[in-house]
Enzyme design. Sequence first.
Site, PDB file in Angstrom:
ATOM      1  N   SER A 115       0.600  -1.392  -0.026  1.00 33.76           N
ATOM      2  CA  SER A 115       0.009   0.134   0.015  1.00 33.76           C
ATOM      3  C   SER A 115       0.780   1.182   0.008  1.00 33.76           C
ATOM      4  O   SER A 115       0.614   2.271  -0.574  1.00 33.76           O
ATOM      5  CB  SER A 115      -1.083  -0.050   1.322  1.00 33.76           C
ATOM      6  N   GLU A 116       2.185   1.242   0.882  1.00 37.44           N
ATOM      7  CA  GLU A 116       2.739   2.246   0.589  1.00 37.44           C
ATOM      8  C   GLU A 116       4.252   1.938   0.457  1.00 37.44           C
ATOM      9  O   GLU A 116       4.719   0.926   1.309  1.00 37.44           O
ATOM     10  CB  GLU A 116       2.656   3.324   1.858  1.00 37.44           C
ATOM     11  N   THR A 117       5.408   2.787   0.169  1.00 37.60           N
ATOM     12  CA  THR A 117       6.787   2.445   0.020  1.00 37.60           C
ATOM     13  C   THR A 117       7.377   3.647   0.288  1.00 37.60           C
ATOM     14  O   THR A 117       6.775   4.889  -0.062  1.00 37.60           O
ATOM     15  CB  THR A 117       7.299   2.214  -1.215  1.00 37.60           C
TER      16      THR A 117
END
Length: 288
Positions: free
Chosen positions: A45-47
């Site tokens: 979902s996020e890096t």
Amino acid sequence: MKLPIFIADAFTARAFRGDPAAVCLLENELDEDMHQKIAREMNLSETAFIRKLHPTDNFAQSSCFGLRWFTPASEVPLCGHATLASAAVLFHKIKNMTSMLTFVTLSGELRARRAEDGIILDFPLYPAHPQDFHEVEDLIKTAIGNTLVQDICYSPDTRKLLIRLSDVYDRSFLENLKVNTENLLQVENTGKVKGLILTLKGEPGGQTQAFDFYSRYFAPWVAVAEDPVTGSAHAVLSSYWSQHLGKKEMHAFQCSRRGGELGISLRPDGRVDITGSAAVVLEGTLTV
């Protein structure tokens, strides 16, 4: 180019729960398009990308860094779980010895400090204002059908729509609720809404742990169908539930399949402390 990269499960002390985020350490500037390519490759979902602000900075000794977050589709202005994951990597894997980290971000300076029971994030507190039902009726009906709704609010700062479900429902109902995210992009394409929060008042503990409120979070507009545990959503939820419960200290649970716990403390300066743990589950090298 070889880049140190980690995956940490945020808002949990145990692996394979909470919300996983990739964390990439940048010794040098990265080509702008490479951030998005790496985030797409990691497919979480996020890096998060932690960068030095000055050539003499050191990941193990400095206390202030730049921080950016990317979904597989785009850069986002705020991400709680990837901030927690970033602090956990610096504190626990890089062995940064400072008591508090400052991250320079699109949402201003965010601070993360050590605590006995995890890491405390110092976040903005975003108000949510009453939203006319008829303006978002199609979105709500598409997402949750005829589920009973008690309240609707909108946070213009974060472009999140908060839907409080009726108090007749319990945690089990929210956990098992089937939410249709596939058609939301067609129903809401004005750019007003970038995230959908479903929330429910908590229940007395009894034989299970007591929580003040529950939530789930959906953001298909940024290629995240459902986010397991969302710190940025709790910057809105904290404001809403503090008003409705008359409390400054709260304990929250996000009811995704992985699940995660958050401690919440509203501060006198109008910000919110969000406390959570994180488990670093992978570390390696990314070759680009």
